[in-house]
Design an enzyme around this catalytic site. Structure first.
Site, PDB file in Angstrom:
ATOM      1  N   GLY A  45       6.391 -10.846 -10.285  1.00  0.00           N
ATOM      2  CA  GLY A  45       5.573 -12.043 -10.121  1.00  0.00           C
ATOM      3  C   GLY A  45       5.254 -12.700 -11.452  1.00  0.00           C
ATOM      4  CB  CYS A  46       3.998 -11.332 -14.635  1.00  0.00           C
ATOM      5  SG  CYS A  46       2.423 -10.707 -14.006  1.00  0.00           S
ATOM      6  CB  THR A  47       9.370 -11.988 -14.625  1.00  0.00           C
ATOM      7  OG1 THR A  47       9.024 -10.821 -15.376  1.00  0.00           O
ATOM      8  CG2 THR A  47      10.672 -12.561 -15.145  1.00  0.00           C
TER       9      THR A  47
END
Length: 150
Positions: A45-47
């Site tokens: 998700g962060c990527t």
């Protein structure tokens, strides 16, 4: 999660980034800043979120915004993530959670039925005068730039 509101003065901060540079909110005086908090570098998700901001980075610059990411990851982990995904903006390695707590984005979370404390994915848009222009707490990781720029 955060107790900050649009129109509040952005909390001042000072922390080291991925390259070991000291970064302060005061460095961005007179500029607009997208300050995004994310749970953990190199997670899916962060990527997605960071790559969406990367892909729209020129649009941010064209509209007068700088971009700065923050998580509790080490500088080494942040730098590895930058290298892997060619992220064009600095990432604060806020391991002692000073900036994270100043913006009140640390707290209880639930994932797959388990409760734990962590960073709530939140983005603060700070205007040229250091005032919170927008706070996005329901971040769409694959379309986050549109949430900020539109």
């Amino acid at each position: 999660m955060t107790s900050l509101k649009i129109g509040d003065k952005a909390p001042q901060f000072e922390a080291k980034d991925n390259a070991g540079n000291t970064v302060k909110l005061a460095d961005y005086a007179g500029k607009k800043l997208v300050l995004f908090f994310y749970p953990k570098a190199s997670t899916p998700g962060c990527t997605n979120e960071a790559c969406d901001l990367r892909d729209n980075y020129q649009s941010f610059l064209a509209k007068g915004y700088d971009v700065l990411g923050v998580s509790a990851d080490s500088a080494k982990r942040q730098q590895n993530w930058i290298n892997k995904h060619e992220l064009p903006f600095p990432l604060l390695a806020d391991e002692d959670k000073v900036v994270i707590e100043a913006y009140n984005v640390w707290g209880p979370k639930k994932f797959m039925g388990k409760e734990y404390d962590g960073i709530h994915r939140t983005t603060f848009v700070i205007d040229e005068n250091g005032v919170l222009e927008d706070i996005i707490s329901k971040v769409k990781t694959k379309a986050h730039a549109a949430q900020i720029l539109d």
